[in-house]
Design a protein around this motif. Structure first.
Motif, PDB file in Angstrom:
ATOM      1  N   PRO A  17       0.823  -1.207   0.000  1.00 21.13           N
ATOM      2  CA  PRO A  17       0.000   0.000   0.000  1.00 21.13           C
ATOM      3  C   PRO A  17       0.862   1.264   0.000  1.00 21.13           C
ATOM      4  O   PRO A  17       1.818   1.366   0.767  1.00 21.13           O
ATOM      5  N   GLY A  18       0.543   2.179  -0.894  1.00 18.79           N
ATOM      6  CA  GLY A  18       1.296   3.429  -0.958  1.00 18.79           C
ATOM      7  C   GLY A  18       0.597   4.526  -0.172  1.00 18.79           C
ATOM      8  O   GLY A  18       1.144   5.086   0.771  1.00 18.79           O
ATOM      9  N   ALA A  19      -0.654   4.796  -0.534  1.00 13.24           N
ATOM     10  CA  ALA A  19      -1.358   5.912   0.107  1.00 13.24           C
ATOM     11  C   ALA A  19      -2.841   5.599   0.278  1.00 13.24           C
ATOM     12  O   ALA A  19      -3.426   4.854  -0.517  1.00 13.24           O
ATOM     13  N   LEU A  20      -3.390   6.167   1.322  1.00 11.28           N
ATOM     14  CA  LEU A  20      -4.829   6.035   1.570  1.00 11.28           C
ATOM     15  C   LEU A  20      -5.486   7.373   1.254  1.00 11.28           C
ATOM     16  O   LEU A  20      -5.137   8.391   1.860  1.00 11.28           O
ATOM     17  N   TRP A  21      -6.402   7.346   0.307  1.00  9.26           N
ATOM     18  CA  TRP A  21      -7.124   8.565  -0.075  1.00  9.26           C
ATOM     19  C   TRP A  21      -8.535   8.516   0.496  1.00  9.26           C
ATOM     20  O   TRP A  21      -9.127   7.440   0.601  1.00  9.26           O
ATOM     21  N   HIS A  22      -9.055   9.687   0.835  1.00  8.24           N
ATOM     22  CA  HIS A  22     -10.493   9.809   1.103  1.00  8.24           C
ATOM     23  C   HIS A  22     -11.010  10.873   0.149  1.00  8.24           C
ATOM     24  O   HIS A  22     -10.362  11.908  -0.037  1.00  8.24           O
ATOM     25  N   ILE A  23     -12.155  10.592  -0.436  1.00  8.74           N
ATOM     26  CA  ILE A  23     -12.698  11.540  -1.414  1.00  8.74           C
ATOM     27  C   ILE A  23     -14.216  11.588  -1.261  1.00  8.74           C
ATOM     28  O   ILE A  23     -14.841  10.565  -0.978  1.00  8.74           O
ATOM     29  N   TRP A  24     -14.779  12.793  -1.376  1.00  6.93           N
ATOM     30  CA  TRP A  24     -16.219  12.972  -1.173  1.00  6.93           C
ATOM     31  C   TRP A  24     -16.860  13.473  -2.468  1.00  6.93           C
ATOM     32  O   TRP A  24     -16.192  14.156  -3.268  1.00  6.93           O
ATOM     33  N   PRO A  25     -18.151  13.138  -2.681  1.00  3.57           N
ATOM     34  CA  PRO A  25     -18.803  13.576  -3.923  1.00  3.57           C
ATOM     35  C   PRO A  25     -18.830  15.108  -4.044  1.00  3.57           C
ATOM     36  O   PRO A  25     -18.994  15.796  -3.025  1.00  3.57           O
ATOM     37  N   VAL A  26     -18.684  15.580  -5.262  1.00  3.81           N
ATOM     38  CA  VAL A  26     -18.661  17.033  -5.503  1.00  3.81           C
ATOM     39  C   VAL A  26     -19.944  17.682  -4.953  1.00  3.81           C
ATOM     40  O   VAL A  26     -19.903  18.791  -4.411  1.00  3.81           O
ATOM     41  N   ARG A  27     -21.074  16.972  -5.052  1.00  7.07           N
ATOM     42  CA  ARG A  27     -22.342  17.577  -4.611  1.00  7.07           C
ATOM     43  C   ARG A  27     -22.339  17.883  -3.101  1.00  7.07           C
ATOM     44  O   ARG A  27     -23.131  18.680  -2.615  1.00  7.07           O
ATOM     45  N   ASP A  28     -21.414  17.255  -2.327  1.00  6.18           N
ATOM     46  CA  ASP A  28     -21.390  17.469  -0.878  1.00  6.18           C
ATOM     47  C   ASP A  28     -20.357  18.504  -0.435  1.00  6.18           C
ATOM     48  O   ASP A  28     -20.195  18.748   0.760  1.00  6.18           O
ATOM     49  N   THR A  29     -19.640  19.098  -1.379  1.00  6.81           N
ATOM     50  CA  THR A  29     -18.542  20.003  -1.010  1.00  6.81           C
ATOM     51  C   THR A  29     -19.027  21.140  -0.112  1.00  6.81           C
ATOM     52  O   THR A  29     -18.440  21.440   0.934  1.00  6.81           O
ATOM     53  N   GLU A  30     -20.134  21.762  -0.506  1.00  2.00           N
ATOM     54  CA  GLU A  30     -20.620  22.922   0.254  1.00  2.00           C
ATOM     55  C   GLU A  30     -21.059  22.522   1.663  1.00  2.00           C
ATOM     56  O   GLU A  30     -20.781  23.212   2.651  1.00  2.00           O
ATOM     57  N   LYS A  31     -21.728  21.377   1.728  1.00  2.00           N
ATOM     58  CA  LYS A  31     -22.221  20.893   3.018  1.00  2.00           C
ATOM     59  C   LYS A  31     -21.044  20.598   3.964  1.00  2.00           C
ATOM     60  O   LYS A  31     -21.064  20.969   5.136  1.00  2.00           O
ATOM     61  N   ILE A  32     -20.003  19.948   3.421  1.00  2.00           N
ATOM     62  CA  ILE A  32     -18.832  19.621   4.250  1.00  2.00           C
ATOM     63  C   ILE A  32     -18.156  20.908   4.726  1.00  2.00           C
ATOM     64  O   ILE A  32     -17.771  21.038   5.879  1.00  2.00           O
ATOM     65  N   ARG A  33     -18.053  21.870   3.825  1.00  2.00           N
ATOM     66  CA  ARG A  33     -17.411  23.139   4.192  1.00  2.00           C
ATOM     67  C   ARG A  33     -18.129  23.758   5.404  1.00  2.00           C
ATOM     68  O   ARG A  33     -17.503  24.172   6.373  1.00  2.00           O
ATOM     69  N   LYS A  34     -19.461  23.769   5.330  1.00  2.00           N
ATOM     70  CA  LYS A  34     -20.239  24.388   6.419  1.00  2.00           C
ATOM     71  C   LYS A  34     -20.065  23.604   7.719  1.00  2.00           C
ATOM     72  O   LYS A  34     -19.895  24.191   8.788  1.00  2.00           O
ATOM     73  N   LEU A  35     -20.100  22.262   7.617  1.00  2.00           N
ATOM     74  CA  LEU A  35     -19.978  21.442   8.829  1.00  2.00           C
ATOM     75  C   LEU A  35     -18.591  21.601   9.460  1.00  2.00           C
ATOM     76  O   LEU A  35     -18.454  21.688  10.676  1.00  2.00           O
ATOM     77  N   LEU A  36     -17.553  21.667   8.618  1.00  2.00           N
ATOM     78  CA  LEU A  36     -16.196  21.839   9.164  1.00  2.00           C
ATOM     79  C   LEU A  36     -16.039  23.212   9.796  1.00  2.00           C
ATOM     80  O   LEU A  36     -15.417  23.372  10.841  1.00  2.00           O
TER      81      LEU A  36
END
Ligand SMILES: O=C(O)CCC(=O)C(=O)O
Length: 302
Positions: free
Chosen positions: A147-166
Protein backbone atom coordinates in the motif's frame (compact mmCIF):
# COMPACT_ATOMS: atom_id res chain seq x y z
CA UNK A 1 0.25 14.50 21.92
CA UNK A 2 2.20 16.20 19.12
CA UNK A 3 1.91 14.61 15.69
CA UNK A 4 5.23 13.60 14.12
CA UNK A 5 6.36 15.79 11.21
CA UNK A 6 5.62 14.45 7.72
CA UNK A 7 8.61 14.90 5.45
CA UNK A 8 7.64 15.49 1.85
CA UNK A 9 8.54 17.19 -1.38
CA UNK A 10 5.31 18.55 -2.81
CA UNK A 11 4.53 19.78 -6.33
CA UNK A 12 8.09 19.22 -7.51
CA UNK A 13 9.71 20.62 -9.64
CA UNK A 14 8.09 23.76 -8.29
CA UNK A 15 8.89 26.16 -11.10
CA UNK A 16 10.50 24.07 -13.85
CA UNK A 17 8.68 22.09 -16.52
CA UNK A 18 9.41 18.40 -15.91
CA UNK A 19 9.37 17.95 -19.70
CA UNK A 20 12.56 20.03 -19.90
CA UNK A 21 14.11 19.01 -16.59
CA UNK A 22 13.61 15.23 -16.92
CA UNK A 23 12.71 14.50 -20.59
CA UNK A 24 13.07 10.70 -20.30
CA UNK A 25 10.87 10.51 -17.20
CA UNK A 26 8.35 12.76 -18.92
CA UNK A 27 8.27 10.49 -21.97
CA UNK A 28 7.78 7.38 -19.82
CA UNK A 29 5.00 9.09 -17.86
CA UNK A 30 3.29 10.20 -21.05
CA UNK A 31 3.27 6.62 -22.34
CA UNK A 32 1.83 5.34 -19.08
CA UNK A 33 -0.86 8.01 -18.74
CA UNK A 34 -4.41 6.63 -19.18
CA UNK A 35 -7.15 8.69 -20.94
CA UNK A 36 -4.57 10.61 -22.89
CA UNK A 37 -7.21 12.76 -24.63
CA UNK A 38 -8.22 14.30 -21.31
CA UNK A 39 -5.14 14.04 -19.12
CA UNK A 40 -2.29 15.02 -21.39
CA UNK A 41 -1.43 18.65 -22.11
CA UNK A 42 -1.97 17.98 -25.85
CA UNK A 43 -5.16 15.92 -25.40
CA UNK A 44 -8.03 17.11 -27.62
CA UNK A 45 -10.45 17.11 -24.65
CA UNK A 46 -8.11 19.07 -22.40
CA UNK A 47 -9.04 22.75 -22.70
CA UNK A 48 -5.50 23.65 -21.61
CA UNK A 49 -4.39 22.72 -25.14
CA UNK A 50 -6.20 25.71 -26.67
CA UNK A 51 -4.64 28.57 -24.73
CA UNK A 52 -2.33 30.41 -27.20
CA UNK A 53 1.36 30.21 -26.36
CA UNK A 54 1.63 34.00 -25.96
CA UNK A 55 -0.32 33.66 -22.68
CA UNK A 56 1.41 33.11 -19.37
CA UNK A 57 0.67 29.36 -19.46
CA UNK A 58 -0.47 27.91 -16.10
CA UNK A 59 1.69 25.10 -14.82
CA UNK A 60 -0.53 22.01 -14.85
CA UNK A 61 2.31 19.58 -14.27
CA UNK A 62 3.20 16.76 -14.21
CA UNK A 63 4.43 17.36 -10.64
CA UNK A 64 5.90 14.89 -8.20
CA UNK A 65 4.98 14.16 -4.58
CA UNK A 66 7.86 12.42 -2.84
CA UNK A 67 7.24 11.65 0.81
CA UNK A 68 7.91 9.45 3.80
CA UNK A 69 5.01 7.32 4.98
CA UNK A 70 3.09 7.19 8.22
CA UNK A 71 3.58 3.52 8.99
CA UNK A 72 7.05 3.92 10.44
CA UNK A 73 5.97 6.66 12.85
CA UNK A 74 2.92 4.68 13.64
CA UNK A 75 4.90 1.61 14.69
CA UNK A 76 7.48 3.63 16.56
CA UNK A 77 4.97 5.37 18.80
CA UNK A 78 2.94 2.23 19.00
CA UNK A 79 5.71 0.48 20.89
CA UNK A 80 4.60 2.44 23.93
CA UNK A 81 1.00 3.12 23.11
CA UNK A 82 -1.82 0.89 22.03
CA UNK A 83 -3.20 3.28 19.46
CA UNK A 84 -2.08 6.55 17.97
CA UNK A 85 -4.90 8.85 16.87
CA UNK A 86 -4.25 10.32 13.50
CA UNK A 87 -4.78 14.05 13.19
CA UNK A 88 -2.66 14.85 10.21
CA UNK A 89 -2.33 13.46 6.69
CA UNK A 90 0.36 13.81 4.10
CA UNK A 91 -1.99 16.22 2.35
CA UNK A 92 -4.92 17.65 4.30
CA UNK A 93 -8.40 17.96 2.84
CA UNK A 94 -8.81 20.44 0.00
CA UNK A 95 -10.30 20.88 -3.46
CA UNK A 96 -8.49 21.55 -6.71
CA UNK A 97 -9.67 24.04 -9.26
CA UNK A 98 -9.02 21.65 -12.16
CA UNK A 99 -9.37 17.88 -12.54
CA UNK A 100 -6.30 15.78 -11.79
CA UNK A 101 -4.83 12.34 -12.24
CA UNK A 102 -2.36 11.01 -9.70
CA UNK A 103 -0.17 8.00 -10.50
CA UNK A 104 1.69 6.02 -7.83
CA UNK A 105 5.02 5.15 -9.41
CA UNK A 106 7.03 3.80 -6.44
CA UNK A 107 6.29 2.44 -2.98
CA UNK A 108 9.06 1.65 -0.51
CA UNK A 109 8.51 -0.14 2.78
CA UNK A 110 10.88 1.21 5.45
CA UNK A 111 13.73 -1.06 6.53
CA UNK A 112 13.66 -1.27 10.33
CA UNK A 113 13.77 -3.63 13.25
CA UNK A 114 10.06 -4.34 13.43
CA UNK A 115 8.75 -7.80 12.71
CA UNK A 116 6.37 -8.59 9.88
CA UNK A 117 3.63 -9.20 12.42
CA UNK A 118 4.16 -5.79 14.08
CA UNK A 119 4.05 -4.07 10.71
CA UNK A 120 0.87 -5.91 9.75
CA UNK A 121 -0.78 -4.91 13.01
CA UNK A 122 0.25 -1.28 12.55
CA UNK A 123 -1.13 -1.35 9.00
CA UNK A 124 -4.37 -2.85 10.27
CA UNK A 125 -4.75 -0.10 12.93
CA UNK A 126 -4.07 2.55 10.34
CA UNK A 127 -6.64 1.14 7.92
CA UNK A 128 -9.26 0.73 10.66
CA UNK A 129 -8.79 4.42 11.51
CA UNK A 130 -9.09 5.08 7.75
CA UNK A 131 -12.55 3.50 7.71
CA UNK A 132 -11.92 0.04 6.20
CA UNK A 133 -13.85 -2.95 7.53
CA UNK A 134 -12.04 -6.03 8.90
CA UNK A 135 -13.06 -7.98 5.82
CA UNK A 136 -11.71 -5.33 3.46
CA UNK A 137 -8.43 -5.24 5.39
CA UNK A 138 -8.11 -9.04 5.37
CA UNK A 139 -8.71 -9.13 1.63
CA UNK A 140 -6.16 -6.40 1.05
CA UNK A 141 -3.47 -8.03 3.21
CA UNK A 142 -4.08 -11.33 1.46
CA UNK A 143 -3.59 -9.70 -1.95
CA UNK A 144 0.07 -9.11 -1.01
CA UNK A 145 0.06 -5.64 -2.62
CA UNK A 146 2.22 -2.88 -1.14
CA UNK A 147 0.00 0.00 0.00
CA UNK A 148 1.30 3.43 -0.96
CA UNK A 149 -1.36 5.91 0.11
CA UNK A 150 -4.83 6.03 1.57
CA UNK A 151 -7.12 8.57 -0.08
CA UNK A 152 -10.49 9.81 1.10
CA UNK A 153 -12.70 11.54 -1.41
CA UNK A 154 -16.22 12.97 -1.17
CA UNK A 155 -18.80 13.58 -3.92
CA UNK A 156 -18.66 17.03 -5.50
CA UNK A 157 -22.34 17.58 -4.61
CA UNK A 158 -21.39 17.47 -0.88
CA UNK A 159 -18.54 20.00 -1.01
CA UNK A 160 -20.62 22.92 0.25
CA UNK A 161 -22.22 20.89 3.02
CA UNK A 162 -18.83 19.62 4.25
CA UNK A 163 -17.41 23.14 4.19
CA UNK A 164 -20.24 24.39 6.42
CA UNK A 165 -19.98 21.44 8.83
CA UNK A 166 -16.20 21.84 9.16
CA UNK A 167 -16.56 25.55 9.67
CA UNK A 168 -19.13 25.00 12.42
CA UNK A 169 -16.84 22.44 14.06
CA UNK A 170 -13.88 24.86 13.89
CA UNK A 171 -15.96 27.57 15.53
CA UNK A 172 -17.11 25.21 18.28
CA UNK A 173 -13.51 24.27 18.96
CA UNK A 174 -12.30 27.90 18.79
CA UNK A 175 -9.83 26.76 16.15
CA UNK A 176 -10.29 29.76 13.92
CA UNK A 177 -11.66 33.19 14.44
CA UNK A 178 -10.50 34.58 11.11
CA UNK A 179 -13.54 33.45 9.14
CA UNK A 180 -11.34 31.92 6.48
CA UNK A 181 -12.33 28.91 4.41
CA UNK A 182 -12.36 25.44 6.03
CA UNK A 183 -11.48 23.82 2.69
CA UNK A 184 -9.17 26.28 0.93
CA UNK A 185 -7.09 26.78 4.12
CA UNK A 186 -6.06 23.12 3.73
CA UNK A 187 -5.31 22.60 7.40
CA UNK A 188 -7.75 19.84 8.40
CA UNK A 189 -7.32 16.10 8.09
CA UNK A 190 -10.75 14.47 8.24
CA UNK A 191 -10.21 11.86 10.94
CA UNK A 192 -12.54 8.94 11.71
CA UNK A 193 -14.18 11.13 14.35
CA UNK A 194 -14.94 13.90 11.84
CA UNK A 195 -16.06 11.33 9.25
CA UNK A 196 -18.55 10.00 11.78
CA UNK A 197 -19.88 13.52 12.36
CA UNK A 198 -20.24 14.03 8.58
CA UNK A 199 -22.02 10.70 8.18
CA UNK A 200 -24.53 11.70 10.85
CA UNK A 201 -25.36 14.60 8.53
CA UNK A 202 -25.77 12.27 5.56
CA UNK A 203 -22.38 12.92 3.98
CA UNK A 204 -20.45 9.80 3.08
CA UNK A 205 -17.17 9.63 1.20
CA UNK A 206 -15.13 6.81 -0.28
CA UNK A 207 -11.65 5.55 0.46
CA UNK A 208 -9.08 4.51 -2.16
CA UNK A 209 -6.07 2.43 -1.22
CA UNK A 210 -3.53 3.39 -3.87
CA UNK A 211 -0.76 0.87 -4.58
CA UNK A 212 2.22 0.92 -6.92
CA UNK A 213 1.02 1.39 -10.51
CA UNK A 214 -2.45 2.68 -9.54
CA UNK A 215 -3.84 5.94 -10.93
CA UNK A 216 -6.43 7.98 -9.02
CA UNK A 217 -8.70 10.47 -10.81
CA UNK A 218 -9.80 13.50 -8.77
CA UNK A 219 -12.76 15.45 -10.15
CA UNK A 220 -12.53 19.21 -9.96
CA UNK A 221 -14.21 20.47 -6.77
CA UNK A 222 -14.26 17.12 -4.96
CA UNK A 223 -12.88 17.33 -1.40
CA UNK A 224 -10.03 14.87 -0.96
CA UNK A 225 -7.14 14.12 1.38
CA UNK A 226 -4.14 11.78 1.29
CA UNK A 227 -2.22 9.80 3.86
CA UNK A 228 0.99 8.17 2.66
CA UNK A 229 1.18 4.77 4.31
CA UNK A 230 4.64 3.82 3.11
CA UNK A 231 7.26 6.07 1.59
CA UNK A 232 6.26 6.72 -1.99
CA UNK A 233 6.57 8.73 -5.17
CA UNK A 234 3.45 9.97 -6.97
CA UNK A 235 3.19 11.95 -10.17
CA UNK A 236 0.16 14.16 -10.70
CA UNK A 237 -1.09 16.04 -13.69
CA UNK A 238 -3.90 18.63 -13.77
CA UNK A 239 -6.30 18.98 -16.68
CA UNK A 240 -9.36 21.00 -17.68
CA UNK A 241 -11.87 18.55 -19.10
CA UNK A 242 -15.26 19.78 -20.37
CA UNK A 243 -16.89 17.96 -17.41
CA UNK A 244 -14.79 20.02 -14.96
CA UNK A 245 -15.69 23.44 -16.27
CA UNK A 246 -18.88 24.24 -14.36
CA UNK A 247 -17.38 23.32 -10.98
CA UNK A 248 -14.03 24.96 -11.80
CA UNK A 249 -15.81 28.26 -12.48
CA UNK A 250 -17.46 28.04 -9.06
CA UNK A 251 -14.09 27.41 -7.39
CA UNK A 252 -12.55 30.36 -9.27
CA UNK A 253 -15.29 32.52 -7.79
CA UNK A 254 -14.71 31.11 -4.28
CA UNK A 255 -11.00 31.91 -4.44
CA UNK A 256 -11.75 35.55 -5.24
CA UNK A 257 -13.51 35.86 -1.89
CA UNK A 258 -10.58 34.62 0.20
CA UNK A 259 -8.65 37.25 2.16
CA UNK A 260 -6.12 39.19 0.06
CA UNK A 261 -3.18 37.56 1.86
CA UNK A 262 -4.49 33.99 1.43
CA UNK A 263 -1.96 31.70 -0.29
CA UNK A 264 -4.62 30.19 -2.59
CA UNK A 265 -6.32 33.41 -3.67
CA UNK A 266 -4.55 33.94 -6.99
CA UNK A 267 -6.41 32.77 -10.12
CA UNK A 268 -3.49 30.71 -11.42
CA UNK A 269 -5.58 28.66 -13.82
CA UNK A 270 -7.09 31.56 -15.86
CA UNK A 271 -10.05 29.37 -16.64
CA UNK A 272 -12.01 32.08 -18.43
CA UNK A 273 -9.14 32.59 -20.90
CA UNK A 274 -9.11 28.83 -21.59
CA UNK A 275 -12.86 28.86 -22.18
CA UNK A 276 -12.68 31.81 -24.53
CA UNK A 277 -9.94 30.29 -26.68
CA UNK A 278 -11.53 26.83 -26.74
CA UNK A 279 -14.83 28.37 -27.89
CA UNK A 280 -12.93 30.35 -30.54
CA UNK A 281 -11.26 27.14 -31.77
CA UNK A 282 -14.57 25.27 -31.96
CA UNK A 283 -16.35 28.09 -33.75
CA UNK A 284 -13.61 28.59 -36.28
CA UNK A 285 -13.53 24.88 -37.13
CA UNK A 286 -17.36 24.85 -37.42
CA UNK A 287 -17.31 27.89 -39.70
CA UNK A 288 -14.37 26.87 -41.85
CA UNK A 289 -14.97 23.16 -42.26
CA UNK A 290 -18.00 23.50 -44.65
CA UNK A 291 -16.11 26.10 -46.70
CA UNK A 292 -13.08 23.79 -47.03
CA UNK A 293 -15.32 20.86 -47.95
CA UNK A 294 -17.10 22.97 -50.58
CA UNK A 295 -13.78 24.02 -52.06
CA UNK A 296 -12.59 20.40 -52.21
CA UNK A 297 -15.65 19.42 -54.26
CA UNK A 298 -15.36 22.30 -56.71
CA UNK A 299 -14.02 21.39 -60.12
CA UNK A 300 -10.65 23.02 -60.70
CA UNK A 301 -10.79 25.93 -63.13
CA UNK A 302 -8.36 25.29 -65.97
O1 LIG B 1 -0.35 12.95 -3.04
C1 LIG B 1 -0.55 13.88 -2.28
O2 LIG B 1 -0.05 13.94 -1.15
C2 LIG B 1 -1.44 15.03 -2.70
C3 LIG B 1 -2.15 14.84 -3.97
C4 LIG B 1 -3.32 15.76 -4.08
O3 LIG B 1 -4.06 15.95 -3.17
C5 LIG B 1 -3.61 16.46 -5.32
O4 LIG B 1 -2.90 16.23 -6.31
O5 LIG B 1 -4.53 17.29 -5.33
Amino acid sequence: MEDPPIYKLKDWPTTDDICRKMPLHFKAFKEFLPCHEICHRDGALNLAKYLPKYFCIPDLGPKMYIAYGWLEEFIDKNKHEVFLKMKQGSTDCHIDISGAINVMTNVVEPVNSFSKRQRREALRNLLVEGGLSDEEIDNFIESGRKPGALWHIWPVRDTEKIRKLLHKRDEEQYKKGSGNDAIHDQDTYITSEIREMLEKHGVKGKYILQCEGDAVFIPSGAIHQVLNINSCIKIACDFISPQCVRRSLLTTEELRHLSTSHQNREDKLQLKAHLFHTAKEILSSLLWEPIFKQKLHQKPVI
